[in-house]
Design an enzyme around this catalytic site. Sequence first.
Site, PDB file in Angstrom:
ATOM      1  N   ASN A 238    -135.948 -43.555  39.437  1.00  0.00           N
ATOM      2  CA  ASN A 238    -134.481 -43.527  39.436  1.00  0.00           C
ATOM      3  C   ASN A 238    -133.878 -43.842  38.073  1.00  0.00           C
ATOM      4  OD1 ASN A 238    -134.178 -42.663  42.022  1.00  0.00           O
ATOM      5  ND2 ASN A 238    -134.150 -44.725  42.893  1.00  0.00           N
TER       6      ASN A 238
ATOM      7  N   GLU B 163    -143.555 -45.601  44.615  1.00  0.00           N
ATOM      8  CA  GLU B 163    -143.597 -46.575  43.513  1.00  0.00           C
ATOM      9  C   GLU B 163    -143.955 -47.942  44.079  1.00  0.00           C
ATOM     10  OE1 GLU B 163    -140.498 -45.732  39.987  1.00  0.00           O
ATOM     11  OE2 GLU B 163    -139.528 -45.783  41.929  1.00  0.00           O
TER      12      GLU B 163
HETATM   13  N1  CAA Z   1    -139.827 -33.713  57.146  1.00  0.00           N
HETATM   14  C1  CAA Z   1    -140.980 -33.014  57.147  1.00  0.00           C
HETATM   15  N2  CAA Z   1    -141.171 -31.911  56.377  1.00  0.00           N
HETATM   16  C2  CAA Z   1    -140.132 -31.491  55.621  1.00  0.00           C
HETATM   17  C3  CAA Z   1    -138.910 -32.179  55.567  1.00  0.00           C
HETATM   18  C4  CAA Z   1    -138.767 -33.339  56.375  1.00  0.00           C
HETATM   19  N3  CAA Z   1    -137.650 -34.049  56.375  1.00  0.00           N
HETATM   20  N4  CAA Z   1    -138.092 -31.532  54.691  1.00  0.00           N
HETATM   21  C5  CAA Z   1    -138.781 -30.496  54.208  1.00  0.00           C
HETATM   22  N5  CAA Z   1    -140.014 -30.463  54.773  1.00  0.00           N
HETATM   23  C6  CAA Z   1    -141.123 -29.546  54.446  1.00  0.00           C
HETATM   24  C7  CAA Z   1    -140.976 -28.160  54.970  1.00  0.00           C
HETATM   25  O1  CAA Z   1    -141.441 -28.061  56.283  1.00  0.00           O
HETATM   26  C8  CAA Z   1    -141.838 -27.380  53.989  1.00  0.00           C
HETATM   27  O2  CAA Z   1    -143.206 -27.572  54.314  1.00  0.00           O
HETATM   28  P1  CAA Z   1    -144.431 -26.641  53.779  1.00  0.00           P
HETATM   29  O3  CAA Z   1    -144.597 -26.903  52.318  1.00  0.00           O
HETATM   30  O4  CAA Z   1    -145.590 -27.122  54.581  1.00  0.00           O
HETATM   31  O5  CAA Z   1    -144.056 -25.235  54.071  1.00  0.00           O
HETATM   32  C9  CAA Z   1    -141.579 -28.066  52.659  1.00  0.00           C
HETATM   33  O6  CAA Z   1    -141.128 -29.384  53.005  1.00  0.00           O
HETATM   34  C10 CAA Z   1    -140.527 -27.368  51.852  1.00  0.00           C
HETATM   35  O7  CAA Z   1    -139.329 -27.301  52.637  1.00  0.00           O
HETATM   36  P2  CAA Z   1    -138.431 -25.997  52.775  1.00  0.00           P
HETATM   37  O8  CAA Z   1    -139.262 -24.760  52.651  1.00  0.00           O
HETATM   38  O9  CAA Z   1    -137.593 -26.157  53.995  1.00  0.00           O
HETATM   39  O10 CAA Z   1    -137.389 -26.127  51.609  1.00  0.00           O
HETATM   40  P3  CAA Z   1    -137.596 -26.174  50.067  1.00  0.00           P
HETATM   41  O11 CAA Z   1    -138.768 -25.372  49.601  1.00  0.00           O
HETATM   42  O12 CAA Z   1    -136.250 -25.839  49.563  1.00  0.00           O
HETATM   43  O13 CAA Z   1    -137.942 -27.699  49.756  1.00  0.00           O
HETATM   44  C11 CAA Z   1    -137.434 -29.948  49.290  1.00  0.00           C
HETATM   45  C12 CAA Z   1    -137.125 -28.754  50.152  1.00  0.00           C
HETATM   46  C13 CAA Z   1    -138.867 -30.411  49.548  1.00  0.00           C
HETATM   47  C14 CAA Z   1    -136.467 -31.035  49.672  1.00  0.00           C
HETATM   48  C15 CAA Z   1    -137.321 -29.510  47.772  1.00  0.00           C
HETATM   49  O14 CAA Z   1    -136.080 -28.914  47.543  1.00  0.00           O
HETATM   50  C16 CAA Z   1    -137.471 -30.674  46.809  1.00  0.00           C
HETATM   51  O15 CAA Z   1    -138.579 -31.099  46.493  1.00  0.00           O
HETATM   52  N6  CAA Z   1    -136.325 -31.195  46.310  1.00  0.00           N
HETATM   53  C17 CAA Z   1    -136.304 -32.342  45.396  1.00  0.00           C
HETATM   54  C18 CAA Z   1    -136.465 -33.603  46.184  1.00  0.00           C
HETATM   55  C19 CAA Z   1    -136.447 -34.809  45.303  1.00  0.00           C
HETATM   56  O16 CAA Z   1    -136.314 -34.772  44.106  1.00  0.00           O
HETATM   57  N7  CAA Z   1    -136.564 -35.969  45.949  1.00  0.00           N
HETATM   58  C20 CAA Z   1    -136.527 -37.230  45.272  1.00  0.00           C
HETATM   59  C21 CAA Z   1    -135.160 -37.769  45.361  1.00  0.00           C
HETATM   60  S1  CAA Z   1    -135.056 -39.318  44.546  1.00  0.00           S
HETATM   61  C22 CAA Z   1    -135.497 -40.407  45.698  1.00  0.00           C
HETATM   62  O17 CAA Z   1    -135.737 -40.137  46.829  1.00  0.00           O
HETATM   63  C23 CAA Z   1    -135.502 -41.799  45.222  1.00  0.00           C
HETATM   64  C24 CAA Z   1    -134.285 -42.573  45.515  1.00  0.00           C
HETATM   65  O18 CAA Z   1    -134.426 -43.782  45.686  1.00  0.00           O
HETATM   66  C25 CAA Z   1    -132.942 -42.009  45.481  1.00  0.00           C
END
Ligand code: CAA
Length: 283
Positions: A190, A152
């Site tokens: 958010n 954002e």
């Molecule tokens: N660094 C690098 N890569 C990462 C990573 C990290 N910290 N965490 C996950 N990954 C990668 C994995 O390697 C994997 O890569 P590929 O697509 O290339 O295979 C991919 O992300 C998916 O990870 P996993 O297979 O381990 O796990 P998952 O499919 O369960 O996904 C997740 C994990 C991406 C976190 C997913 O659950 C997700 O999108 N969750 C929602 C996250 C969300 O809503 N975030 C926003 C929060 S709000 C915010 O951040 C704003 C604020 O101010 C509070």
Amino acid sequence: MEIKRVGVIGAGQMGNGIAHVFALAGYEVLLNDVSKTALEAAPGIIGGNLDRQVARGRITEEERDRALGQIEIAPEIATIGAADLVIEAATEREELKHKIFASLAPHLAEHTILTSNTSSISITRLASQTDRPERFMGLHFMNPVPVMQLVELIRGIATDEPTYKTMAAVVTKLGKTYSSAEDFPAFIVNRILVPMINEAVYTLYEGVGTVSSIDTSMKLGANHPMGPLELGDFIGLDTCLAIMNVLHEGLADTKYRPCPLLVKYVEAGWLGRKTQRGFYDYR
Ligand code: CAA
């Protein structure tokens, strides 16, 4: 304006992720934190996340090594003054953020752009206490930074057009997509996401469903990658509460009141994944 060197203040989950994506995009990164422990741990954590991307075939080993070589640990805040762009990603406490910008002020070059990764605090208010409100804006990354596509961009009331355009180009160079949000409490993501998490906590508090039934419902019923309680644990329940408080106070509407159960968890120190306990037990 061309940005080459980027100073990141805060080596927590967000700061490390921000350093990671800038280094991977070829920027020189200076990473600063007041905590020596956090700074010492940062290269290992970033390296581990880069390794994950190598293992999944997203980047090559050479790209990982080059990115790690782009990150310089900078324990002294004065060093950050040499950056073209500063990204503040410290804890979500307004006085702390003002203090950081004040301590940076004597070391800054004239052209340096200041940004904050704040998830909810007024950009206009943060900018007003610096010497350059026109070259100050919100740059809000999502967690996990290396994975989430959105950033954002938030203009304060005084942010000038060249600053906005420079930052839009930077986000594009990172391979990410930006959305433009006005400077209102919690911006766009958010404002919508955290009240949903708060509502999930009310749903639990009122006994409508268990932790697992609430999360399963939203994962399978709304196709969310994580259930709202799991996501609250992932973001940090203290951060969720801080955002609800900013919405409640800033918009003066009772629909944003934090759920008492969320307050209780935070008071107990059950902050989610980072303390190994939240709505789930990670021990
Ligand atoms: N660094 C690098 N890569 C990462 C990573 C990290 N910290 N965490 C996950 N990954 C990668 C994995 O390697 C994997 O890569 P590929 O697509 O290339 O295979 C991919 O992300 C998916 O990870 P996993 O297979 O381990 O796990 P998952 O499919 O369960 O996904 C997740 C994990 C991406 C976190 C997913 O659950 C997700 O999108 N969750 C929602 C996250 C969300 O809503 N975030 C926003 C929060 S709000 C915010 O951040 C704003 C604020 O101010 C509070």
